[in-house]
Design an enzyme around this catalytic site. Structure first.
Site, PDB file in Angstrom:
ATOM      1  N   ARG A  53     -11.683  27.452 -28.462  1.00 39.05           N
ATOM      2  CA  ARG A  53     -11.338  26.040 -28.288  1.00 39.05           C
ATOM      3  C   ARG A  53     -12.320  25.354 -27.333  1.00 39.05           C
ATOM      4  O   ARG A  53     -12.832  24.277 -27.635  1.00 39.05           O
ATOM      5  CB  ARG A  53      -9.909  25.916 -27.774  1.00 39.05           C
ATOM      6  N   ASP A  66     -20.183  34.623 -31.223  1.00 38.92           N
ATOM      7  CA  ASP A  66     -18.755  34.951 -31.182  1.00 38.92           C
ATOM      8  C   ASP A  66     -18.522  36.014 -32.249  1.00 38.92           C
ATOM      9  O   ASP A  66     -19.133  35.952 -33.330  1.00 38.92           O
ATOM     10  CB  ASP A  66     -17.894  33.697 -31.466  1.00 38.92           C
ATOM     11  N   ALA A  93     -15.520  29.810 -17.159  1.00 36.84           N
ATOM     12  CA  ALA A  93     -14.485  30.633 -17.814  1.00 36.84           C
ATOM     13  C   ALA A  93     -13.763  31.486 -16.767  1.00 36.84           C
ATOM     14  O   ALA A  93     -12.745  31.054 -16.224  1.00 36.84           O
ATOM     15  CB  ALA A  93     -15.105  31.467 -18.917  1.00 36.84           C
ATOM     16  N   ARG A  94     -14.280  32.660 -16.448  1.00 35.27           N
ATOM     17  CA  ARG A  94     -13.673  33.518 -15.425  1.00 35.27           C
ATOM     18  C   ARG A  94     -14.791  34.175 -14.613  1.00 35.27           C
ATOM     19  O   ARG A  94     -15.787  34.638 -15.172  1.00 35.27           O
ATOM     20  CB  ARG A  94     -12.820  34.621 -16.061  1.00 35.27           C
ATOM     21  N   ASP A 140     -17.947  27.312 -11.830  1.00 37.58           N
ATOM     22  CA  ASP A 140     -16.638  26.778 -11.473  1.00 37.58           C
ATOM     23  C   ASP A 140     -15.702  27.901 -11.048  1.00 37.58           C
ATOM     24  O   ASP A 140     -14.630  27.643 -10.505  1.00 37.58           O
ATOM     25  CB  ASP A 140     -16.035  26.022 -12.666  1.00 37.58           C
ATOM     26  N   GLU A 174     -12.130  34.898  -6.124  1.00 40.94           N
ATOM     27  CA  GLU A 174     -11.872  33.527  -5.639  1.00 40.94           C
ATOM     28  C   GLU A 174     -10.433  33.360  -5.151  1.00 40.94           C
ATOM     29  O   GLU A 174     -10.118  32.418  -4.425  1.00 40.94           O
ATOM     30  CB  GLU A 174     -12.138  32.515  -6.765  1.00 40.94           C
ATOM     31  N   HIS A 206     -12.863  26.092  -9.074  1.00 45.44           N
ATOM     32  CA  HIS A 206     -12.035  26.350 -10.255  1.00 45.44           C
ATOM     33  C   HIS A 206     -11.230  25.092 -10.581  1.00 45.44           C
ATOM     34  O   HIS A 206      -9.987  25.099 -10.534  1.00 45.44           O
ATOM     35  CB  HIS A 206     -11.108  27.553 -10.038  1.00 45.44           C
TER      36      HIS A 206
HETATM   37  P1  NAD Z   1     -10.123  30.791 -26.964  1.00 45.60           P
HETATM   38  O1  NAD Z   1      -9.254  31.978 -27.072  1.00 45.60           O
HETATM   39  O2  NAD Z   1      -9.848  29.581 -27.812  1.00 45.60           O
HETATM   40  O3  NAD Z   1     -11.644  31.219 -27.256  1.00 45.60           O
HETATM   41  C1  NAD Z   1     -12.240  32.374 -26.765  1.00 45.60           C
HETATM   42  C2  NAD Z   1     -13.300  32.819 -27.756  1.00 45.60           C
HETATM   43  O4  NAD Z   1     -14.036  33.890 -27.171  1.00 45.60           O
HETATM   44  C3  NAD Z   1     -12.728  33.325 -29.095  1.00 45.60           C
HETATM   45  O5  NAD Z   1     -13.336  32.622 -30.170  1.00 45.60           O
HETATM   46  C4  NAD Z   1     -13.081  34.800 -29.097  1.00 45.60           C
HETATM   47  O6  NAD Z   1     -13.376  35.305 -30.404  1.00 45.60           O
HETATM   48  C5  NAD Z   1     -14.331  34.800 -28.237  1.00 45.60           C
HETATM   49  N1  NAD Z   1     -14.676  36.112 -27.669  1.00 45.60           N
HETATM   50  C6  NAD Z   1     -13.844  37.102 -27.254  1.00 45.60           C
HETATM   51  N2  NAD Z   1     -14.575  38.137 -26.808  1.00 45.60           N
HETATM   52  C7  NAD Z   1     -15.874  37.801 -26.945  1.00 45.60           C
HETATM   53  C8  NAD Z   1     -17.107  38.446 -26.674  1.00 45.60           C
HETATM   54  N3  NAD Z   1     -17.135  39.692 -26.156  1.00 45.60           N
HETATM   55  N4  NAD Z   1     -18.247  37.793 -26.937  1.00 45.60           N
HETATM   56  C9  NAD Z   1     -18.238  36.544 -27.462  1.00 45.60           C
HETATM   57  N5  NAD Z   1     -17.108  35.872 -27.751  1.00 45.60           N
HETATM   58  C10 NAD Z   1     -15.940  36.503 -27.492  1.00 45.60           C
HETATM   59  O7  NAD Z   1     -10.140  30.415 -25.420  1.00 45.60           O
HETATM   60  P2  NAD Z   1     -10.553  29.002 -24.775  1.00 45.60           P
HETATM   61  O8  NAD Z   1      -9.374  28.101 -24.759  1.00 45.60           O
HETATM   62  O9  NAD Z   1     -11.817  28.547 -25.399  1.00 45.60           O
HETATM   63  O10 NAD Z   1     -10.794  29.449 -23.252  1.00 45.60           O
HETATM   64  C11 NAD Z   1     -11.823  30.365 -22.891  1.00 45.60           C
HETATM   65  C12 NAD Z   1     -11.616  30.815 -21.458  1.00 45.60           C
HETATM   66  O11 NAD Z   1     -11.876  29.718 -20.571  1.00 45.60           O
HETATM   67  C13 NAD Z   1     -10.180  31.208 -21.109  1.00 45.60           C
HETATM   68  O12 NAD Z   1      -9.883  32.545 -21.484  1.00 45.60           O
HETATM   69  C14 NAD Z   1     -10.121  31.017 -19.613  1.00 45.60           C
HETATM   70  O13 NAD Z   1     -10.418  32.244 -18.972  1.00 45.60           O
HETATM   71  C15 NAD Z   1     -11.220  30.000 -19.337  1.00 45.60           C
HETATM   72  N6  NAD Z   1     -10.701  28.731 -18.786  1.00 45.60           N
HETATM   73  C16 NAD Z   1     -11.185  28.264 -17.615  1.00 45.60           C
HETATM   74  C17 NAD Z   1     -10.717  27.056 -17.095  1.00 45.60           C
HETATM   75  C18 NAD Z   1     -11.252  26.455 -15.798  1.00 45.60           C
HETATM   76  O14 NAD Z   1     -10.610  25.562 -15.236  1.00 45.60           O
HETATM   77  N7  NAD Z   1     -12.401  26.855 -15.327  1.00 45.60           N
HETATM   78  C19 NAD Z   1      -9.729  26.358 -17.777  1.00 45.60           C
HETATM   79  C20 NAD Z   1      -9.270  26.847 -18.983  1.00 45.60           C
HETATM   80  C21 NAD Z   1      -9.753  28.040 -19.481  1.00 45.60           C
END
Ligand code: NAD
Length: 327
Positions: free
Chosen positions: A153, A173, A231-232, A256, A261, A293
């Protein structure tokens, strides 16, 4: 139905009241995280909602079961702070939040632009009336190749945002998405590392993504690569990233999130002695921009996190199912 909301912030209050009244749910609040000391507060509730600082391990899950609590919602997208396997084993249903990805995607673009235009330095100089240009010459997005790791997403929304800049967009991906294919080129991971000027991470934290950005992967990247992580923190080996900055293999970093953290981010620690040396050391580099974050933190997302957190517990309680359940 009675729910306890852990880790509540003041800016969530109005939304909690609104959703509680709408669904006829009693909500009790605490600013504390759910842990072994605060779990007693949940006695008598049917569900708990948490944020990312509550570590839901087997001991907590056992205790929740003892209190006949079978539902947990995390008002976050990531759910790596919950032992999902054990929750399944003991029959606790867990759901995450489904807020729109735009806030994080916009923030990601901001960190990219700040990084390629040396904005951290420019801002610091302005604060002391230093208006010189030396060292601030940037690069233009249209001349760059951006590599997006993860086309879920948020990754897809970043790719959408990038369309206006005219840059080449590569994406990796394991599960390619046809809509994304119209806007970016799927490549293998090594090609993404080798050809991208900017790499942005949007994969969840999983066993196989832990420390995926380490010396080995950094060595495969272009000299001067710009890395963005919204992301993380645990996706990056911080020691190896520091080495990349010191050797100038990495040209700039926009973070971020950072490993360890917890206990620092989202708190006012101005008067405290902080012991996270890696964080302090990274922060002093002129080409490293770090935020607390906060990529998720928009009015739309906060409203949606609260609604989703309560509505999904309510659906589980009344209908036994929710589309946000982690299966
Ligand atoms: P999502 O589940 O929609 O998308 C994650 C994608 O990563 C999927 O398409 C999956 O197939 C892919 N993936 C999994 N393992 C992989 C790999 N080894 N190599 C490449 N791609 C891989 O998740 P999202 O909603 O897009 O969110 C992603 C991450 O962002 C969350 O898991 C969260 O940790 C992080 N996040 C951070 C914040 C922030 O404030 N900084 C906020 C929301 C989410």
């Amino acid at each position: 139905m009675k729910i306890i909301a852990y880790e509540t912030r003041q800016d969530e209050e109005d939304y909690f009241v609104e959703v509680g009244e709408r669904l006829g749910v009693e909500i009790i609040y605490t600013k504390e995280a759910l842990n072994e000391e605060t779990i007693e507060l949940s006695k008598g509730c049917n569900g708990v909602t948490i944020l990312g600082h509550s570590k839901i391990n087997s001991a907590i899950l056992d205790k929740l079961k003892e209190f006949h609590i079978n539902y947990i919602s995390t008002r976050t997208i990531g759910y790596n702070h919950i032992d999902i396997d054990y929750a399944k084993e003991v029959g606790v249903k867990v759901c995450n939040s489904g807020y729109e990805p735009n806030g994080v995607a916009d923030f990601t673009i901001m960190l990219m632009l700040m990084s390629i235009r040396h904005y951290k330095q420019a801002m610091f100089r302005g604060n002391v009336n230093d208006y010189s240009l030396a060292g601030l010459r940037g690069r233009e997005m249209k001349d760059l190749t951006v590599g997006v790791l993860g086309s879920g997403r948020i990754g897809s929304a970043v790719i959408e945002n990038l369309q206006g800049f005219g840059c080449k967009v590569l994406v990796y991906d394991a599960f390619p998405n046809d809509k994304v294919r119209e806007k970016a080129i799927y490549v293998d991971l090594d090609t993404l590392y080798a050809e991208s000027d900017v790499i942005t991470l949007h994969t969840p934290l999983l066993k196989d993504t832990y420390h995926m950005i380490d010396k080995k992967s950094i060595d495969k990247m272009k000299d001067g690569v710009v890395l963005i992580n919204c992301a993380r923190g645990e996706l990056m080996d911080v020691e190896d990233v520091i080495e990349g900055i010191e050797t100038e293999k990495i040209g700039a970093l926009g973070l971020d999130v950072i490993e360890n953290e917890e206990g620092i981010y989202h708190q006012d620690r101005r008067s405290d002695i902080l012991t996270n040396r890696q964080m302090a050391y990274l922060r002093q580099f002129p080409n490293v921009t770090m935020t607390q974050h906060m990529a998720f933190y928009t009015d739309a997302a906060v409203k949606s996190m609260v609604n989703c957190g309560i509505e999904s517990l309510y659906s589980l309680f009344t209908e036994g199912t929710t589309k946000y359940e982690i299966k």
